[in-house]
Design an enzyme around this catalytic site. Structure first.
Site, PDB file in Angstrom:
ATOM      1  N   GLU A 212      -3.033   8.712   8.340  1.00 61.45           N
ATOM      2  CA  GLU A 212      -1.724   8.060   8.283  1.00 61.45           C
ATOM      3  C   GLU A 212      -0.650   9.116   8.554  1.00 61.45           C
ATOM      4  O   GLU A 212      -0.411   9.488   9.684  1.00 61.45           O
ATOM      5  CB  GLU A 212      -1.554   7.291   6.969  1.00 61.45           C
ATOM      6  CG  GLU A 212      -2.482   6.074   6.977  1.00 61.45           C
ATOM      7  CD  GLU A 212      -2.262   5.085   5.862  1.00 61.45           C
ATOM      8  OE1 GLU A 212      -1.530   5.376   4.896  1.00 61.45           O
ATOM      9  OE2 GLU A 212      -2.843   3.984   5.960  1.00 61.45           O
TER      10      GLU A 212
HETATM   11  C1  HEC Z   1       0.205   4.857   9.513  1.00 63.09           C
HETATM   12  C2  HEC Z   1       0.810   3.692   8.986  1.00 63.09           C
HETATM   13  C3  HEC Z   1       1.379   3.753   7.586  1.00 63.09           C
HETATM   14  C4  HEC Z   1       2.338   4.620   7.099  1.00 63.09           C
HETATM   15  C5  HEC Z   1       3.011   5.758   7.826  1.00 63.09           C
HETATM   16  C6  HEC Z   1       2.596   4.213   5.743  1.00 63.09           C
HETATM   17  N1  HEC Z   1       1.836   3.129   5.420  1.00 63.09           N
HETATM   18 FE1  HEC Z   1       1.953   2.058   3.731  1.00 63.09          FE
HETATM   19  N2  HEC Z   1       0.335   1.046   4.271  1.00 63.09           N
HETATM   20  C7  HEC Z   1      -0.346   1.174   5.464  1.00 63.09           C
HETATM   21  C8  HEC Z   1      -1.621   0.475   5.385  1.00 63.09           C
HETATM   22  C9  HEC Z   1      -2.671   0.361   6.473  1.00 63.09           C
HETATM   23  C10 HEC Z   1      -1.693  -0.059   4.092  1.00 63.09           C
HETATM   24  C11 HEC Z   1      -2.868  -0.826   3.507  1.00 63.09           C
HETATM   25  C12 HEC Z   1      -3.946   0.213   3.227  1.00 63.09           C
HETATM   26  C13 HEC Z   1      -5.069  -0.281   2.350  1.00 63.09           C
HETATM   27  O1  HEC Z   1      -4.937  -1.316   1.733  1.00 63.09           O
HETATM   28  O2  HEC Z   1      -6.080   0.419   2.271  1.00 63.09           O
HETATM   29  C14 HEC Z   1      -0.433   0.291   3.423  1.00 63.09           C
HETATM   30  C15 HEC Z   1      -0.076  -0.124   2.138  1.00 63.09           C
HETATM   31  C16 HEC Z   1       1.145   0.147   1.563  1.00 63.09           C
HETATM   32  C17 HEC Z   1       1.638  -0.457   0.348  1.00 63.09           C
HETATM   33  C18 HEC Z   1       0.920  -1.506  -0.486  1.00 63.09           C
HETATM   34  C19 HEC Z   1       1.493  -2.873  -0.277  1.00 63.09           C
HETATM   35  C20 HEC Z   1       0.670  -3.893  -1.028  1.00 63.09           C
HETATM   36  O3  HEC Z   1       1.068  -5.055  -1.068  1.00 63.09           O
HETATM   37  O4  HEC Z   1      -0.378  -3.535  -1.563  1.00 63.09           O
HETATM   38  C21 HEC Z   1       2.851   0.101   0.079  1.00 63.09           C
HETATM   39  C22 HEC Z   1       3.773  -0.227  -1.090  1.00 63.09           C
HETATM   40  C23 HEC Z   1       3.101   1.053   1.119  1.00 63.09           C
HETATM   41  N3  HEC Z   1       2.052   1.032   2.009  1.00 63.09           N
HETATM   42  C24 HEC Z   1       4.190   1.903   1.143  1.00 63.09           C
HETATM   43  C25 HEC Z   1       4.251   2.994   1.999  1.00 63.09           C
HETATM   44  C26 HEC Z   1       5.129   4.122   1.812  1.00 63.09           C
HETATM   45  C27 HEC Z   1       6.098   4.283   0.671  1.00 63.09           C
HETATM   46  C28 HEC Z   1       4.914   4.963   2.856  1.00 63.09           C
HETATM   47  C29 HEC Z   1       5.545   6.312   3.114  1.00 63.09           C
HETATM   48  C30 HEC Z   1       5.356   7.282   2.074  1.00 63.09           C
HETATM   49  C31 HEC Z   1       3.911   4.339   3.697  1.00 63.09           C
HETATM   50  N4  HEC Z   1       3.505   3.162   3.121  1.00 63.09           N
HETATM   51  C32 HEC Z   1       3.481   4.842   4.897  1.00 63.09           C
HETATM   52  C33 HEC Z   1       0.109   1.857   6.563  1.00 63.09           C
HETATM   53  C34 HEC Z   1       1.055   2.837   6.508  1.00 63.09           C
END
Ligand code: HEC
Ligand code: HEC
Length: 432
Positions: A212
């Site tokens: 990521e």
């Molecule tokens: C490369 C793409 C990517 C980036 C950059 C990213 N995310 Fe995500 N995010 C995801 C993915 C894919 C998931 C689901 C992963 C899983 O469930 O294993 C996720 C899940 C989440 C969730 C959970 C939502 C839920 O309903 O469960 C949150 C909150 C979140 N991210 C916040 C952030 C934050 C804050 C950052 C920066 C620090 C960030 N993400 C950076 C791809 C990304």
């Protein structure tokens, strides 16, 4: 009362009545005169034979009941220890559904304007502003190209990215679909499998995840931000002291910002607050179906998820719970070929965040509704029975939903989209 027992009684009582009548007639008209019994003798004989038959019937009944009981004991809702805990063992999930709702029994609620916050991380305007800055900060990624907002595009993609699965640094493809961050603050556990117990814990994941944002270590984030005097000033304002910038404080500020990402402005919310014409007729039919078909068993409460801080009781479920042809078509089983255990996702803004499901394999919302109805509720011609371990779900109707019912439920799901986000994020065009 146990529904198996009431079924048995419904069949049993008429059978016993008919049996008693037949027995009485046999003894009085045939058996009694044949052996020359008087009236008292006839009654005694009827009673004796009747008791024997009743005892036999009871044994058969008990045997049937035992045969029909679910394999595992159903756990009590109130004692479910998993609401904020780590992921439970697979054999303890999906056994905690309440009874199917009685029509008209479900209470529809609106989303509160504020999300609950942990005592250790109270929000202040300065902390929220810092969290917002960090959410858009590309320096937090290994190659300086990605911020949280790159994958969670708040306004154009309703907090997700519109892709089947995430695209991380250097174009690396993840295996999971990006869930929206809108209203994530109301969820008791985060990620598709619910492995993070709070927004603070969640935010550490993507920054360090090699596919990521891919920073090497927490100290790397601390070093990068401390080198910037404007960040040192922002952290001092947000936390009220001039301690060095820590990874802990970075994720605290991000979480405080995320707790402001709330959409309580959907047609559904307006309807429940009393605006009678906020929903179309199709949406109203879909709302009734959402309850009567049983979607509310899992997608319950104001955030449409049983994994909610607003009274959610059972965050995890098997998916797909029943075997259907969909699991092969959309690769819904886990990498090891098993029924996965997933957190029940919120359905707010779901019409804006396709493609859907944990692997982003389905790009039409009506197809998701059909999958849910058959795989989670057994509304399928291909239903295979006890693979679904939940006795309350096993009791529901088996008829597949009609096309019109599916359309109405989709219309209702569209009513869960925020007015503001509908204006900024073009809806997923049909077919992807
Ligand atoms: C490369 C793409 C990517 C980036 C950059 C990213 N995310 Fe995500 N995010 C995801 C993915 C894919 C998931 C689901 C992963 C899983 O469930 O294993 C996720 C899940 C989440 C969730 C959970 C939502 C839920 O309903 O469960 C949150 C909150 C979140 N991210 C916040 C952030 C934050 C804050 C950052 C920066 C620090 C960030 N993400 C950076 C791809 C990304
Ligand atoms: C037994 C629990 C259960 C029932 C009943 C249920 N769902 Fe789900 N639903 C889930 C789970 C678990 C997921 C996550 C699936 C995954 O991980 O891919 C989900 C996912 C979804 C999604 C996709 C969300 C997204 O962001 O990709 C939609 C839409 C949905 N459900 C709608 C419905 C509708 C409509 C009904 C009623 C016909 C329903 N569900 C019934 C548990 C349930």
């Amino acid at each position: 009362m146990n529904s198996g027992l009431s079924d048995l009684l419904a069949i049993g009582i008429p059978v016993i009545l008919i049996g008693m009548l037949t027995l009485g007639m046999m003894v009085h008209r045939e058996l009694g005169p044949f052996v020359g019994l008087g009236l008292g003798g006839k009654w005694m004989l009827s009673l004796a034979l009747g008791m024997g038959i009743l005892a036999f019937g009871l044994k058969v009944g008990v045997a049937l009941l035992l045969g029909r009981a679910p394999e595992a004991t159903v756990e009590r809702l109130s004692s479910n220890p998993f609401v904020h805990g780590p992921m439970p063992a697979a054999d303890r999930i999906g056994l905690v559904n309440p009874a199917p709702p009685r029509p008209g029994n479900y209470v529809w609620e609106v989303l509160p304007a504020r999300a609950p916050e942990p005592a250790e991380n109270p929000a202040t305007p300065a902390k929220i502003a810092l969290g917002k800055r960090l959410f858009y900060e590309k320096r937090l990624s290994g190659d300086g190209a990605l911020a949280c907002a790159s994958c969670h595009d708040l306004y154009e993609k309703a907090g997700a990215d519109g892709r089947p699965t995430a695209e991380g640094i250097a174009g690396q493809r993840g295996v999971r679909n990006v869930p929206t961050v809108w209203n994530a603050a109301f969820q008791s556990v985060l990620f598709w499998d619910g492995r993070a117990p709070s927004l603070e814990a969640q935010a550490k994941g993507p920054i360090l995840n090699p596919i990521e944002m891919g920073l090497a270590a927490p100290a790397e984030a601390e070093r990068l931000l401390s080198a910037d005097p404007s960040y040192r000033a922002d952290f001092a304002r947000a936390f009220g002291d001039d301690q060095p910038i820590s990874f802990e404080r970075i994720v605290q500020a991000i979480a405080a910002f995320e707790r402001t990402l709330i959409t309580a402005d959907s047609p559904y919310d307006r309807f429940v607050r009393g605006q009678g014409d906020a929903l179309s007729r199709a949406q109203l039919r879909g709302m009734a179906l959402f309850e009567s078909v049983g979607c509310v068993l899992c997608h319950r409460g104001p955030n449409f998820s049983d994994a909610s801080l607003l009274g959610g009781q059972s965050p995890w479920r098997f998916f797909p719970a029943n075997a259907t042809p969909y699991e092969e078509k959309y690769r819904l089983l886990t990498e090891s070929g098993e029924r996965g255990v997933w957190r029940v996702p919120s359905l707010r803004n779901v019409a804006l965040t396709g493609p859907w499901l944990h692997n982003g394999s389905v790009d039409k919302l009506d197809e998701v509704v059909r999958i849910m109805a058959s795989a989670q509720l057994g509304r399928s011609a291909d239903y295979l029975g006890w693979l679904n371990q939940d006795s309350s779900l096993g009791k529901l109707d088996r008829t597949p939903l009609s096309d019109r019912e599916v359309r109405d439920i989709v219309a209702f799901l569209e009513a869960l989209s925020s007015d503001a986000l509908r204006a900024t994020s073009p809806r997923t065009p049909p077919g992807g």
